[in-house]
Design a protein around this motif. Structure first.
Motif, short mmCIF file in Angstrom:
data_model
loop_
_atom_site.label_atom_id
_atom_site.label_comp_id
_atom_site.label_asym_id
_atom_site.label_seq_id
_atom_site.Cartn_x
_atom_site.Cartn_y
_atom_site.Cartn_z
N ARG A 1 0.83 -1.20 0.00
CA ARG A 1 0.00 0.00 0.00
C ARG A 1 0.87 1.26 0.00
O ARG A 1 0.60 2.22 -0.71
N ARG A 2 1.94 1.25 0.80
CA ARG A 2 2.85 2.40 0.84
C ARG A 2 3.53 2.60 -0.51
O ARG A 2 3.65 3.72 -0.98
N LEU A 3 3.96 1.52 -1.15
CA LEU A 3 4.57 1.63 -2.47
C LEU A 3 3.59 2.23 -3.47
O LEU A 3 3.94 3.14 -4.23
N HIS A 4 2.35 1.76 -3.44
CA HIS A 4 1.35 2.29 -4.37
C HIS A 4 1.02 3.76 -4.07
O HIS A 4 0.80 4.54 -5.00
N TYR B 1 -1.04 6.43 -15.02
CA TYR B 1 -0.96 5.00 -14.70
C TYR B 1 0.12 4.90 -13.64
O TYR B 1 1.30 5.13 -13.94
N HIS B 2 -0.27 4.60 -12.41
CA HIS B 2 0.65 4.68 -11.28
C HIS B 2 0.86 3.32 -10.61
O HIS B 2 0.70 3.18 -9.41
N LEU C 1 -5.87 17.05 1.76
CA LEU C 1 -7.09 16.47 1.21
C LEU C 1 -8.28 17.35 1.55
O LEU C 1 -8.35 17.89 2.66
N TYR C 2 -9.19 17.50 0.61
CA TYR C 2 -10.39 18.31 0.80
C TYR C 2 -11.58 17.54 0.27
O TYR C 2 -11.48 16.82 -0.71
N SER C 3 -12.70 17.70 0.91
CA SER C 3 -13.96 17.19 0.38
C SER C 3 -14.88 18.39 0.27
O SER C 3 -15.10 19.11 1.25
N THR C 4 -15.38 18.62 -0.94
CA THR C 4 -16.15 19.83 -1.17
C THR C 4 -17.26 19.56 -2.17
O THR C 4 -17.30 18.50 -2.79
N CYS D 1 -9.14 13.63 -6.94
CA CYS D 1 -8.46 12.35 -6.91
C CYS D 1 -8.96 11.54 -5.73
O CYS D 1 -9.07 12.05 -4.62
N GLY D 2 -9.21 10.28 -5.96
CA GLY D 2 -9.66 9.39 -4.90
C GLY D 2 -8.59 8.40 -4.46
O GLY D 2 -8.86 7.48 -3.73
N GLY D 3 -7.36 8.61 -4.93
CA GLY D 3 -6.28 7.67 -4.65
C GLY D 3 -5.69 7.78 -3.26
O GLY D 3 -6.04 8.66 -2.47
N THR D 4 -4.77 6.87 -2.97
CA THR D 4 -4.02 6.86 -1.72
C THR D 4 -2.73 7.62 -1.94
O THR D 4 -2.06 7.43 -2.95
#
Length: 184
Positions: free
Chosen positions: A28-31, A58-59, A102-105, A142-145
């Motif tokens: 998970r940390r690598l990703h 592409y990550h 991070l923001y949620s709006t 973005c919804g990524g980690t």
């Protein structure tokens, strides 16, 4: 029991049934690092004044890259010089140790903050909350980690730049567990 595309065991479960999940923390940390490195690349492109608009990323470990709409101007030099310049800009971001935010709006608020390209929020449903992330000071939906700070991106290096038609693809690699690993 069945297997998914990766050959992992899949045990079906029903709605409401309790399940136990385990997360591979190192993976998970690598990703998160690979994903955040793509955002850092966007910042490096901006800081170099390149007129490229990010359109696709592409990550993943096998060949991480970001595609941009636009061509590299001839006056910016060879791709080798640009690879060095982009890698240097990413190293500067790492040294600046910029916190990820991070923001949620609302969709309307997100649209007022962002403009065009991959940053467009028109595809979000009306009334939807939009998650925005700022990596290296550049805000996009973005919804990524992600990593907590650009400091965690040590080991990022640009490996290749290729332009075909009006699309420029910039590939990169990132060290894995302290060892340099060729990714692209």
């Amino acid at each position: 029991m069945s297997e998914n595309e990766d050959g992992a065991r899949c045990i079906p479960f029903r709605s409401g049934e309790k399940v136990k999940l385990e997360i591979d923390a190192a993976r998970r940390r690598l990703h998160a690092r690979l994903h955040s490195a793509g955002h850092a690349l966007d910042v490096a492109v901006l800081r170099l004044g390149l007129e490229l608009r990010p359109t696709k990323g592409y990550h993943f470990e096998d060949h991480p890259f970001v595609e941009y709409l636009g061509r590299l101007p001839a006056d910016k030099g060879s791709s080798e010089r640009l690879i060095e310049a982009l890698t240097l800009k990413i190293q500067e971001l790492i040294e600046e140790d910029i916190a990820t935010e991070l923001y949620s709006t609302s969709k309307a608020e997100a649209a007022s903050i962002l403009s065009g390209g991959v940053k467009d929020v028109a595809h979000f449903p009306e009334g939807a909350q939009v998650r925005l992330v700022s990596v290296g000071g550049n805000i996009c939906p973005c919804g990524g980690t992600h990593v907590k700070s650009t400091k965690e991106l040590r080991g990022v290096e640009i490996t290749r730049i290729k332009t075909k038609k009006n699309v420029t693809k910039i590939s990169y690699r990132i060290s894995k567990e302290g060892k340099e690993r060729q990714i692209s």
